[in-house]
Motif scaffolding. Structure first.
Motif, mmCIF file in Angstrom:
data_model
loop_
_atom_site.group_PDB
_atom_site.id
_atom_site.type_symbol
_atom_site.label_atom_id
_atom_site.label_comp_id
_atom_site.label_asym_id
_atom_site.label_seq_id
_atom_site.Cartn_x
_atom_site.Cartn_y
_atom_site.Cartn_z
ATOM 1 N N GLY A 101 25.561 47.649 31.880
ATOM 2 C CA GLY A 101 26.914 47.755 31.336
ATOM 3 C C GLY A 101 28.022 47.406 32.310
ATOM 4 N N LEU A 102 28.046 48.077 33.433
ATOM 5 C CA LEU A 102 29.130 47.848 34.391
ATOM 6 C C LEU A 102 29.084 46.463 35.031
ATOM 7 C CD1 LEU A 102 29.509 51.380 35.947
ATOM 8 C CD2 LEU A 102 31.259 50.092 34.708
ATOM 9 N N PRO A 103 27.927 45.960 35.463
ATOM 10 C CA PRO A 103 27.936 44.607 36.029
ATOM 11 C C PRO A 103 28.463 43.557 35.055
ATOM 12 C CG PRO A 103 25.891 45.693 36.589
ATOM 13 C CD PRO A 103 26.613 46.592 35.616
ATOM 14 N N ALA A 104 28.050 43.642 33.794
ATOM 15 C CA ALA A 104 28.523 42.669 32.804
ATOM 16 C C ALA A 104 30.043 42.755 32.638
ATOM 17 C CB ALA A 104 27.826 42.908 31.462
ATOM 18 N N ASN A 105 30.558 43.958 32.544
ATOM 19 C CA ASN A 105 32.004 44.124 32.368
ATOM 20 C C ASN A 105 32.784 43.736 33.617
ATOM 21 O OD1 ASN A 105 31.487 45.013 29.805
ATOM 22 N ND2 ASN A 105 32.319 47.063 30.090
ATOM 23 N N LEU A 106 32.306 44.149 34.771
ATOM 24 C CA LEU A 106 33.028 43.865 36.008
ATOM 25 C C LEU A 106 33.041 42.371 36.332
ATOM 26 C CD1 LEU A 106 31.884 46.902 38.174
ATOM 27 C CD2 LEU A 106 34.079 46.590 37.018
ATOM 28 N N LEU A 107 31.946 41.681 36.034
ATOM 29 C CA LEU A 107 31.926 40.230 36.235
ATOM 30 C C LEU A 107 32.949 39.539 35.339
ATOM 31 C CD1 LEU A 107 28.093 39.585 36.594
ATOM 32 C CD2 LEU A 107 29.850 39.150 38.329
ATOM 33 N N ALA A 108 33.054 39.973 34.098
ATOM 34 C CA ALA A 108 34.030 39.377 33.186
ATOM 35 C C ALA A 108 35.459 39.673 33.624
ATOM 36 C CB ALA A 108 33.795 39.893 31.760
ATOM 37 N N ILE A 109 35.706 40.891 34.106
ATOM 38 C CA ILE A 109 37.046 41.235 34.599
ATOM 39 C C ILE A 109 37.389 40.407 35.834
ATOM 40 C CG2 ILE A 109 38.369 43.069 35.743
ATOM 41 C CD1 ILE A 109 37.086 45.004 33.712
ATOM 42 N N ALA A 110 36.434 40.242 36.732
ATOM 43 C CA ALA A 110 36.665 39.420 37.921
ATOM 44 C C ALA A 110 36.994 37.990 37.513
ATOM 45 C CB ALA A 110 35.441 39.452 38.829
ATOM 46 N N TYR A 111 36.278 37.460 36.545
ATOM 47 C CA TYR A 111 36.534 36.095 36.067
ATOM 48 C C TYR A 111 37.937 35.980 35.460
ATOM 49 C CZ TYR A 111 36.310 31.954 33.138
ATOM 50 O OH TYR A 111 36.582 30.759 32.534
ATOM 51 N N GLU A 112 38.283 36.910 34.587
ATOM 52 C CA GLU A 112 39.576 36.844 33.895
ATOM 53 C C GLU A 112 40.760 37.054 34.829
ATOM 54 O OE1 GLU A 112 40.740 36.017 30.907
ATOM 55 O OE2 GLU A 112 38.728 35.461 30.269
ATOM 56 N N THR A 113 40.591 37.878 35.833
ATOM 57 C CA THR A 113 41.704 38.158 36.752
ATOM 58 C C THR A 113 41.682 37.243 37.971
ATOM 59 O OG1 THR A 113 40.402 39.917 37.804
ATOM 60 C CG2 THR A 113 41.924 40.565 36.033
ATOM 61 N N GLU A 114 40.695 36.338 37.999
ATOM 62 C CA GLU A 114 40.566 35.342 39.061
ATOM 63 C C GLU A 114 40.470 35.969 40.450
ATOM 64 O OE1 GLU A 114 43.822 32.647 38.398
ATOM 65 O OE2 GLU A 114 42.873 31.799 36.618
ATOM 66 N N VAL A 115 39.636 37.004 40.537
ATOM 67 C CA VAL A 115 39.341 37.637 41.822
ATOM 68 C C VAL A 115 37.828 37.710 41.966
ATOM 69 C CG1 VAL A 115 41.481 38.990 41.852
ATOM 70 C CG2 VAL A 115 39.411 39.992 40.882
ATOM 71 N N THR A 116 37.373 38.064 43.154
ATOM 72 C CA THR A 116 35.939 38.188 43.371
ATOM 73 C C THR A 116 35.447 39.539 42.851
ATOM 74 O OG1 THR A 116 36.186 39.192 45.553
ATOM 75 C CG2 THR A 116 36.098 36.771 45.456
ATOM 76 N N ILE A 117 34.174 39.598 42.576
ATOM 77 C CA ILE A 117 33.582 40.869 42.147
ATOM 78 C C ILE A 117 33.712 41.904 43.256
ATOM 79 C CG2 ILE A 117 31.229 40.293 42.844
ATOM 80 C CD1 ILE A 117 32.149 42.270 39.709
ATOM 81 N N LYS A 118 33.665 41.432 44.501
ATOM 82 C CA LYS A 118 33.826 42.333 45.644
ATOM 83 C C LYS A 118 35.188 43.015 45.606
ATOM 84 C CE LYS A 118 33.859 42.392 50.687
ATOM 85 N NZ LYS A 118 33.767 41.579 51.903
ATOM 86 N N SER A 119 36.242 42.280 45.295
ATOM 87 C CA SER A 119 37.573 42.890 45.250
ATOM 88 C C SER A 119 37.711 43.857 44.078
ATOM 89 C CB SER A 119 38.676 41.828 45.208
ATOM 90 O OG SER A 119 38.581 41.073 44.035
ATOM 91 N N VAL A 120 37.014 43.575 42.977
ATOM 92 C CA VAL A 120 37.023 44.508 41.839
ATOM 93 C C VAL A 120 36.357 45.816 42.252
ATOM 94 C CG1 VAL A 120 36.157 44.911 39.502
ATOM 95 C CG2 VAL A 120 37.070 42.674 40.103
ATOM 96 N N LEU A 121 35.235 45.717 42.947
ATOM 97 C CA LEU A 121 34.528 46.922 43.397
ATOM 98 C C LEU A 121 35.305 47.659 44.476
ATOM 99 C CD1 LEU A 121 30.883 45.545 43.467
ATOM 100 C CD2 LEU A 121 31.841 47.185 41.844
ATOM 101 N N LEU A 122 35.920 46.920 45.383
ATOM 102 C CA LEU A 122 36.690 47.559 46.461
ATOM 103 C C LEU A 122 37.887 48.342 45.932
ATOM 104 C CD1 LEU A 122 36.586 44.860 49.288
ATOM 105 C CD2 LEU A 122 35.410 47.072 49.229
ATOM 106 N N ALA A 123 38.354 47.999 44.735
ATOM 107 C CA ALA A 123 39.500 48.701 44.156
ATOM 108 C C ALA A 123 39.205 50.174 43.886
ATOM 109 C CB ALA A 123 39.953 48.013 42.867
#
Length: 194
Positions: A101-123
């Motif tokens: 669940g979370l990887p699928a959602n976080l990857l899509a959020i990273a794509y839409e916000t044009e940031v890396t998955i690492k920055s999404v997780l670091l938040a």
């Protein structure tokens, strides 16, 4: 932040509450309780990411991700509870969220916000390390002392909420949340302060 606060209170008072309400033999144990709290917090995170994806128009992806996560969690629950008993159910929920669940959602959020998955997780790191630190401390303390009186449970709840609020204050007033919190706090201070 609020889900984490509820989770910390649950960790602090559940054993004592179960002892007081229905008896100590009914407490499922610290492992089950900890995994239930982890599942709750991860489900809150999943819900927030799902809401964000909905605003980007990902309704179909949300549905598919939710179904796949549910099927994997259900299958893992059957297997894990047969292998490890009651602890298997919340463990299956955590694994379904962490690996599907979370990887699928976080990857899509990273794509839409044009940031890396690492920055999404670091938040979430500023909140996460504080939550885990306080959670570990609470679990350690409840292994040594459990209040089984209603007054003790209430006092423990209030104390844990205050410690959590103080520990999370930098997250609350820092960026990005502080941009919204500080102006409202100033208004409240003007209205009710000295």
């Amino acid at each position: 932040l609020l889900g984490g606060m509820v989770g910390i209170v649950v960790l602090a008072v559940s054993h004592g509450f179960v002892d007081w309400w229905i008896g100590p033999r009914q407490f499922a144990g610290v492992a089950v309780l900890s995994l239930l709290v982890a599942s709750m917090v991860l489900n809150h995170w999943m819900s927030v990411t799902t809401s964000a994806l909905f605003s980007f128009g990902y309704e179909r992806r949300i549905s598919i991700t939710t179904i796949v996560c549910g099927v994997i969690t259900l299958g893992a629950t059957v297997v894990f509870t047969r292998c490890w008993g009651l602890v298997g159910a919340p463990l299956a929920s955590v694994l379904g969220l962490v690996f599907v669940g979370l990887p699928a959602n976080l990857l899509a959020i990273a794509y839409e916000t044009e940031v890396t998955i690492k920055s999404v997780l670091l938040a979430v790191v500023p909140w996460g390390w504080r939550f885990f630190l306080l959670g570990a401390l609470v679990i350690g303390l409840t292994r040594r002392w459990v209040s089984s009186s209603l007054l003790g449970l209430a006092a423990t709840s209030v104390g844990v909420v205050l410690v959590y609020a103080i520990l999370m204050l930098p997250v609350i007033i820092g960026p990005p949340l502080g941009v919204y919190v500080r102006p409202r706090a100033k208004l409240i201070w003007k209205r009710f302060g000295p």
